[in-house]
Design an enzyme around this catalytic site. Structure first.
Site, mmCIF file in Angstrom:
data_model
loop_
_atom_site.group_PDB
_atom_site.id
_atom_site.type_symbol
_atom_site.label_atom_id
_atom_site.label_comp_id
_atom_site.label_asym_id
_atom_site.label_seq_id
_atom_site.Cartn_x
_atom_site.Cartn_y
_atom_site.Cartn_z
ATOM 1 N N HIS A 162 0.827 -1.201 0.000
ATOM 2 C CA HIS A 162 0.000 0.000 0.000
ATOM 3 C C HIS A 162 0.867 1.260 0.000
ATOM 4 C CE1 HIS A 162 -3.794 -2.252 1.070
ATOM 5 N NE2 HIS A 162 -2.860 -3.130 1.372
ATOM 6 N N ASP B 81 -5.785 5.680 1.131
ATOM 7 C CA ASP B 81 -6.010 4.247 0.954
ATOM 8 C C ASP B 81 -7.390 3.922 1.509
ATOM 9 O OD1 ASP B 81 -5.969 1.330 1.573
ATOM 10 O OD2 ASP B 81 -3.871 1.487 0.962
ATOM 11 N N ALA C 53 14.908 -6.811 -3.239
ATOM 12 C CA ALA C 53 15.247 -6.992 -4.655
ATOM 13 C C ALA C 53 14.576 -5.912 -5.504
ATOM 14 C CB ALA C 53 14.804 -8.371 -5.126
#
Length: 467
Positions: free
Chosen positions: A21, A127, A343
């Site tokens: 989020h 949100d 990553a």
């Protein structure tokens, strides 16, 4: 649009404090700031730091265009994920979710009040798990609230009408929230919604596009809860990177080792494996997946890490997989690469050597993969992920199912995993799925280009809030 009109409007982004989020609203914030708007991003201090540290796909200097604000909340427990829990849902995050829901309102209200005296208009983009932000915006005469939909818009169709024709026509199964989320989290969401019921919302901003969910957008817009709201399908919010064979890292910053490794691999030869920031694999499942990767003889990049704690900066110690990895990496040297830290997913998916993505099917990962033309080997873990898996495999036809949701409590054997890997990487049917993903990727890219539907909706959103 006049510069003074843009500068007289403040956008306040209020994310829910979980990685999937945080990054969506930061991507949107960066997009809006790049168009000249004054953008403010408000979250608890560790999550402001987390969002800034993990954003990728942008020039790091772009963060200087955002004003970050801390929403202080009381201390909360930040335990490690419970590997023995009966549900795969990350319930170890609940103390933080509860603290945020209880305490973030007051500092947000103070921030909005302060900004409302300095700007002609304040647009609060929150949100939808933070409905209190809409209530606080409604207290101000010059503020509007816009919900950000962080999951697929098609999820709303399943929620509102699980028997809808679109679902039955494509054989899509919608699972009720309590089937794939914890009871504590479902109760928190419903409690917040009930407390804030009736707060006016000017519109809905969505991380999707008509190229992916056009049919579902039309259905949701006609549903009573959304009638009269403005819809802005501006996705994908993530940057669309070019083939990352050439370094894209700004001068002075080290390029991640996995990208250097990918540079040395043949085109479309690597399977990327990652299960997001809120999922863990049991040791037995790690061993089965490792055996499948090794047995398939396919090249791979595997992100092997446990779910985030509530405060990622409280984490310490080496990976619990260290002993296993010492042997596995030796056995697969030259064929695969294992990453135990963070990553650069967008860069991996954009790389020409990457062929497919084995994923938990979070909406971020789903849309990031499709927007870069990469199919998904679907392994849903919790929340909306089973729905995204249904979309990928049955509606988009750009995915292959590794494990059906109804077997989420079971260990998937290596043989079953290897079969799906080989289908994706070696078979004609896998090639068809890969081709379909490429076609979707082209359509998604067209949607954000000049004249595309998402570009138009972003322009319309900016036009509305600066009217």
């Amino acid at each position: 649009m006049a510069v003074d009109t843009m500068e007289s409007v403040a956008v306040v982004a209020v994310p829910f404090p979980a990685q999937g989020h945080l990054n969506q609203l930061l991507h949107l914030s960066l997009l809006l700031a790049s168009r000249g708007l004054s953008v403010h991003y408000a979250a608890p201090p560790p999550h402001v730091r987390q969002a800034r540290a993990r954003v990728h796909g942008w020039d790091p200097r772009a963060l200087g265009s955002i004003r970050f604000h801390d929403l202080d909340v009381p201390p909360y427990d930040s335990p490690a994920p419970d590997l023995a829990a009966p549900s795969p849902f990350p319930n170890h995050l609940m103390p933080m979710f509860e603290a945020f829901a209880a305490a973030a309102r007051a500092p947000l209200a103070a921030l909005l009040q302060r900004l409302s005296t300095s700007y002609r208009r304040v647009a609060v983009v929150f949100d939808r798990l933070n409905p209190f932000a809409a209530t606080e915006a409604a207290r101000l005469a010059n503020a509007d609230a816009f919900g950000l939909q962080c999951v697929a818009i098609s999820y709303n169709v399943g929620w509102l009408d699980p028997g809808h024709r679109l679902l039955s026509d494509y054989g899509l199964q919608f699972l009720p929230p309590d089937a794939c989320m914890s009871r504590e989290f479902v109760d928190l969401v419903f409690r917040m919604e009930e407390e804030e019921q009736g707060a006016p919302v000017a519109g809905l901003v969505m991380n999707t596009c008509r190229a992916l969910e056009g049919e579902f957008l039309d259905v949701v817009a006609a549903q009573p809860p959304f009638q009269g709201q403005r819809f802005f399908a501006v996705g994908p919010l993530n940057p669309l990177l070019l083939d990352a064979d050439a370094p894209t890292t700004p001068p002075g910053q080290a390029r991640h080792e996995c990208l250097e490794w990918l540079d040395r691999q043949p085109p479309e030869s690597v399977l990327y494996v990652s299960f997001g920031t809120t999922s863990c694999l049991h040791a037995d499942q790690v061993a089965e997946l490792a055996a499948a990767l090794k047995g398939s003889k396919q090249r791979f990049v595997w992100v092997l890490r446990d779910a985030d704690r509530a405060d990622i900066y409280a984490e310490s110690g080496e990976s619990r997989h260290a002993m296993f990895l010492s042997e596995f990496t030796r056995e697969t040297e030259g064929t695969g690469l294992v990453i135990t830290g963070w990553a650069p997913q967008l860069e991996i998916l954009a790389h020409g050597a990457t062929a497919a993505f084995m994923s938990h099917c979070g909406w971020n990962s789903t849309i990031e993969s499709l927007s870069h033309g990469k199919p998904v080997l679907a392994w849903p873990m919790h929340s909306d992920q089973p729905w995204d898996s249904e979309l990928l495999c049955k509606y988009f036809k750009a995915g292959l199912l590794v494990r059906p949701w109804e077997k989420h409590a079971e260990i998937v054997p290596a043989q079953a995993i290897q079969k799906v890997i080989e289908e994706a990487m070696l078979s004609d049917s896998g090639m068809a799925v890969r081709q379909r993903a490429k076609e979707l990727g082209e359509a998604v890219r067209a949607s954000v280009a000049d004249g595309g539907n998402s570009r138009k909706d972003l322009d319309d959103f900016i036009g509305y809030i600066t009217r």
